[in-house]
Design an enzyme around this catalytic site. Structure first.
Site, short mmCIF file in Angstrom:
data_model
loop_
_atom_site.label_atom_id
_atom_site.label_comp_id
_atom_site.label_asym_id
_atom_site.label_seq_id
_atom_site.Cartn_x
_atom_site.Cartn_y
_atom_site.Cartn_z
N ASN A 1 -8.17 4.19 13.63
CA ASN A 1 -9.18 3.14 13.75
C ASN A 1 -9.78 3.16 15.15
OD1 ASN A 1 -8.80 2.13 11.13
ND2 ASN A 1 -7.14 0.78 11.79
N HIS B 1 -11.76 0.80 3.57
CA HIS B 1 -12.66 1.76 4.21
C HIS B 1 -13.77 2.23 3.26
CE1 HIS B 1 -10.15 2.11 7.83
NE2 HIS B 1 -9.13 2.09 7.00
#
Length: 550
Positions: free
Chosen positions: A145, A67
């Site tokens: 997500n 990320h």
């Protein structure tokens, strides 16, 4: 006086403040270092320059392992005060969901997963969707997500999965064969691969994508009774995805279009909104299901466990300092408030340690003292010291001499347990290292494939065929097997697509890079990527314009 003014965007002159050092000293000359004569050499007493350049050398914190590429914004969450048509307190005592109309400040960080900090935002990748709620009971982080499922169900496999998805460690060249080498031996990933290589693997913008908590959590009510819960964010702007061709066209013009789109939409006053839904299930084994409800590679069927609205989120404020407010923002799946608890989801258990541990390394032991990470609720703790600590006297609870607990003479004390009935689940079983007994790796993958529109299936087959055509024959066979188990049409079309793509490459005469090596031949990862990547390498030389040295 004119030199002390500057023009802003509205052609209005505004006063400018004088530049200072970080010690608060005014900077008289920010253009020239101090030297002996105007040609040098430089003097050691260049304090302003030394402070300026040494801080510059230390501007970046370590990049997130996953990320890394991302952006974010601030806003609020407004609760409906109920879950569906029922009072929310029936299921949870979490105050963030109580009292219809109450607004809780939030920070949201969107991201890609596997790419580096400056990777293209058009990459085929899950998108992170992390929300920090600054509640009256302290922070709550909902870290998920855009896609509602994941590749693996056991945290033991997570480091290997990320290693496989990142660039070759020897050549540093991205190589999709590594990913499929891992996935071919991980059949539980079939469902996620089906989503990822469809248009759902390339959201058009952060504003037009869904969000999900992915893992299963618990809600706990005033009686200490718990239910299982899954979270889903639904964009009120609608959902938009890209084909590979569309994504590549955008990437050729702007590799950070999603960040720019979000920032400029908020600047225009077009504040993106999401509605938060939950699915609720009684905590238990649920033998009537053909999958384990704690398995994060599975969806809970909506006809059995309906989506129930609980509130909405609005993002209406951009960051004013990206590094301090977004890059240093820290999220963790273990950050829950009263009225919430952990389920026995094995991936959740692993993430709960890993996420916060990453922040201790990346930002520092006192990352929770940074304003973006600090709760709005009062903090009273004996956890102190460490690098960059600026603990306030109030945190000591009125007696700075007592930094331990328990104590007879002062300091902090435990909270009153009578204010919250604990949830105490019971367990009985053997300690073991085994996979779950209802893996059902293919059932929902097939259902998802059949639920796609035909254009989405065509895009899925094309994307998989393109990547798998360069893989080892053993990997090709394994992946075709997985897809066939999910749906016969799915497997057949991928197999035919691989064969057609390999024939196309062979006809182009690219013998040196012919994919699909025979079984028994060792794959040489890093010697080439997809055919398009190889073409790009060749074209860079062929299309480069010659120039004379200067």
């Amino acid at each position: 006086m004119a030199e002390d003014k500057k023009m802003n965007g509205s052609n209005e002159q505004v006063d400018r403040e004088a530049l200072t050092t970080r010690q608060g000293h005014p900077v008289i000359d920010n253009q020239n270092i101090k030297t002996l004569g105007n040609r040098g050499p430089a003097m050691m007493e260049n304090y302003h320059f030394i402070e300026k350049i040494s801080h510059f050398d230390r501007e970046e914190v370590p990049e997130r392992v996953v990320h890394a590429r991302g952006t974010g914004a601030f806003g609020y969450f407004e609760t409906y005060g109920k879950v569906g048509d029922e009072p929310v307190e029936k299921y949870t005592r979490a105050k963030v969901f109580q009292d219809a109309g109450k607004k809780t400040p939030v920070l949201v960080r969107f991201s890609t997963v596997a790419g580096s900090k400056d990777a293209p935002e058009t990459d085929r990748d899950p998108r992170g969707f992390a929300v920090k709620f600054y509640t009256e009971d302290g922070n709550w982080d909902l870290v998920g997500n855009n896609l509602k499922i994941f590749f693996i169900r056991d945290a033991m496999k997570f480091p290997d999965m990320i290693h496989a998805f990142k660039a070759d460690p020897a050549s540093n060249v991205p190589d999709p064969r590594r990913m499929f080498d891992f996935v071919s031996r991980s059949p539980e990933a079939t469902h996620m691969i089906t989503f990822l290589f469809s248009p759902w693997g390339r959201p058009a913008t952060y504003r037009h994508m869904q969000g999900s908590g992915v893992n299963t959590y618990k809600w706990v009510n005033d009686k200490g009774e718990a239910v299982l819960v899954k979270y889903h964010w639904e964009p009120k702007q609608g959902i938009r995805n890209l084909t590979t061709k569309e994504a590549m066209e955008i990437q050729g013009k702007n590799n950070g279009h999603m960040t720019q789109d979000l920032y400029e939409a908020i600047e225009r006053g077009e504040y993106p909104e999401w509605e938060l839904y939950v699915q609720i299930m009684e905590d238990g084994y649920h033998p009537e299901l053909d999958f384990d409800p704690l398995d994060d590679t599975k969806l809970w069927p909506e006809d059995k466990f309906p989506w129930l609205p609980v509130g909405k989120m609005v993002l209406n404020e951009n960051p004013t300092d990206f590094h301090s407010q977004i890059e240093q923002a820290a999220f963790g799946t273990g950050v829950l408030v009263d009225g919430m608890d952990f389920s026995d989801d094995k991936m959740l258990q692993g993430r709960t340690f890993s996420y916060s541990d990453t922040q201790r390394y990346r930002v520092g032991a006192n990352y929770l003292q940074l304003p973006v990470n600090a709760p709005k609720a009062k903090v009273r703790t004996n956890q102190h010291r460490g690098a960059m600590s600026y603990r306030t006297p109030e945190e000591a609870g009125g007696n700075p001499h007592i930094n331990y607990e328990p104590s007879m003479v002062g300091g902090l004390q435990e909270a009153d347990i009578s204010e919250r009935t604990p949830h105490n689940p019971e367990y009985s079983g053997k300690v073991m290292s085994e996979q779950i007994d209802r893996p059902n790796n293919y059932g929902q993958a097939g259902e998802t494939y059949r639920s796609f529109e035909e254009w989405e299936r065509e895009e899925l087959i094309s994307n998989l065929s393109d990547v798998l055509s360069i893989c080892d024959e053993r990997i090709q066979e394994a992946m075709v097997h997985h897809f066939t188990q999910a749906d016969e049409d799915y497997g057949r079309r991928v197999k035919e697509g691989i064969e057609a793509k390999m024939k196309e490459i062979e006809e182009q005469g690219d013998d040196n890079r012919l994919p699909g090596q025979e079984a028994g031949v060792k794959s040489k990862y890093g010697e080439g990527g997809t055919n398009a990547q190889n073409e790009a390498v060749d074209e860079a030389v062929e299309k480069g314009h010659e120039a004379d040295p200067y």
